[in-house]
Scaffold this motif. Structure first.
Motif: not given
Length: 396
Positions: A174-182, A208-214, A340-353
């Motif tokens: 089961f793969i769930q597509i979320s969003c970066l910054g969730a 389940a596998t969670i994907m957070r695309p930018a 959503s533009l009030t904060s940056d939306t970038v990949v976390s330092d220790n996240a799986l990529t």
């Protein structure tokens, strides 16, 4: 009959020159033939299902995937990636019969199966999952309508799919597509709902596998296309805030490849969360400059402070559930987008990529945004700024 049998016997006993060179097995193309053996991992996940073929669209991968949200932007790329490796793809859709028509060309005959369903009817969801061993949830909405709220689309539907998949008993991935910054603490209602959806899915299916695309970029995207249309129509582009918000846009085909890579692994991606951002980080101003450069248009910006941008967006939010007709789709001045533009939306330092899935994402400049050429004034070889690039004597 004896004459026929004698002729057959003579034919079988005769050996052609080619047969004397190659063994008899050379002429049989079964699953055990080395040329057609699977090269996919066969330990955990769904790798062991792959049995026959070279891995092309006419192979049999063993994967039967129900892709919810397949008719959307990311969906067409996921279906194409699955179909080209010989998977059967079940495409639940609502609305017109034409919605999934473009997807049927992506797979071999009978491999793409559109199925009418109602996201509020459990029986149709169960029917869509009945023959599947993989479920991919791409359902999402970037703005609210009179019929569907952020909470229902991004949280409740994800929880419902996970519950039904768990009851099914035969869903292996089961793969769930979320969003970066969730995050539950995000200023964006969309991202809060996505975070709640992730939690609900993992509660039902911990594997389940969670994907957070930018922010996704591609031919049909709703980021740079929206900006380009606005810039062409009004001759300027509003920069919400001061244009310093950071993005990490990602090419949509890379995200689709990441989803398929997770399916084809040995199960190491199960129960994990991946943050999928592009290789470069841009401010809103820098991204807009790249857009203008590709379009060959003179850049014109208007910086719009957050309070004023929210004031522009408020009328739609107030009227959304008070008028008896649907309101136009919001573009840049959309309240949740502004929040959503009030904060940056970038990949976390220790996240799986992407790197953990063995994928190298494309850089933004070049092919991923080549579609912006269609916005050039006078045609793809021209544009408002071409005189600065090429001498008039060298024009085609």
């Amino acid at each position: 009959m004896q004459a026929v049998a004698s002729r057959l016997g003579r034919q079988s006993s005769s050996i052609s020159p080619l047969q004397s060179i190659y063994p008899l097995s050379h002429y049989y193309y079964g699953a055990d033939h080395p040329r057609y053996g699977s090269t996919l991992v066969t330990n955990k996940g769904v790798g062991h299902l792959v049995r026959k073929g070279t891995g092309g669209r006419s192979s049999v991968s063993g994967i039967v995937a129900t892709v919810f949200g397949a008719t959307g932007f990311l969906g067409r790329y996921v279906v194409q990636q699955l179909a080209k490796m010989g998977s059967q793809v079940l495409v639940p859709f609502r609305g017109s019969e034409d919605s999934p028509r473009h997807l049927k060309l992506m797979g071999d005959l009978g491999q793409i199966v559109p199925m009418k369903y109602n996201p509020r009817d459990e029986n149709t969801i169960k029917a869509a999952m009945a023959k599947a061993n993989v479920v991919i949830n791409l359902i999402g909405k970037e703005y609210e309508t009179r019929n569907y709220s952020f909470e229902e689309v991004n949280h409740s539907m994800a929880a419902q799919l996970a519950t039904i998949a768990k009851e099914h008993g035969g869903i292996m991935r089961f793969i769930q597509i979320s969003c970066l910054g969730a995050s539950p603490s995000s200023p964006s209602s969309l991202r809060k709902a996505k975070a709640a959806g992730e939690e609900a899915v993992l509660r039902e299916i911990p594997e389940a596998t969670i994907m957070r695309p930018a922010a996704l970029v591609g031919t049909e995207d709703r980021l740079l296309n929206t900006w380009a249309r606005f810039a062409k129509k009004y001759s300027f582009l509003p920069l919400i805030g001061d244009g310093s918000t950071k993005f990490q846009p990602v090419f949509v085909a890379d995200v689709a490849a990441a989803i398929v890579a997770a399916l084809k692994d040995d199960g190491t991606s199960m129960g994990k969360i991946y943050e999928l951002g592009g290789p470069e980080v841009f401010t809103m101003h820098e991204l807009a400059a790249i857009m203008y450069d590709t379009m060959r248009e003179w850049p014109h910006y208007v910086k719009v402070p957050f309070p004023i941008a929210k004031a522009f967006a408020m009328p739609r939010e107030i009227l959304l559930n008070k008028v008896p007709f649907p309101l136009p789709t919001p573009d840049i001045f959309h309240l949740d987008y502004i929040n959503s533009l009030t904060s940056d939306t970038v990949v976390s330092d220790n996240a799986l990529t992407f790197e953990d899935l063995g994928i190298v994402p494309h850089k933004l400049k070049g092919y991923p945004i080549e579609y912006l050429i269609s916005y050039r004034k006078g045609g793809p070889n021209f544009g408002s700024t071409i005189s600065e690039r090429v001498s008039p004597d060298a024009w085609p």
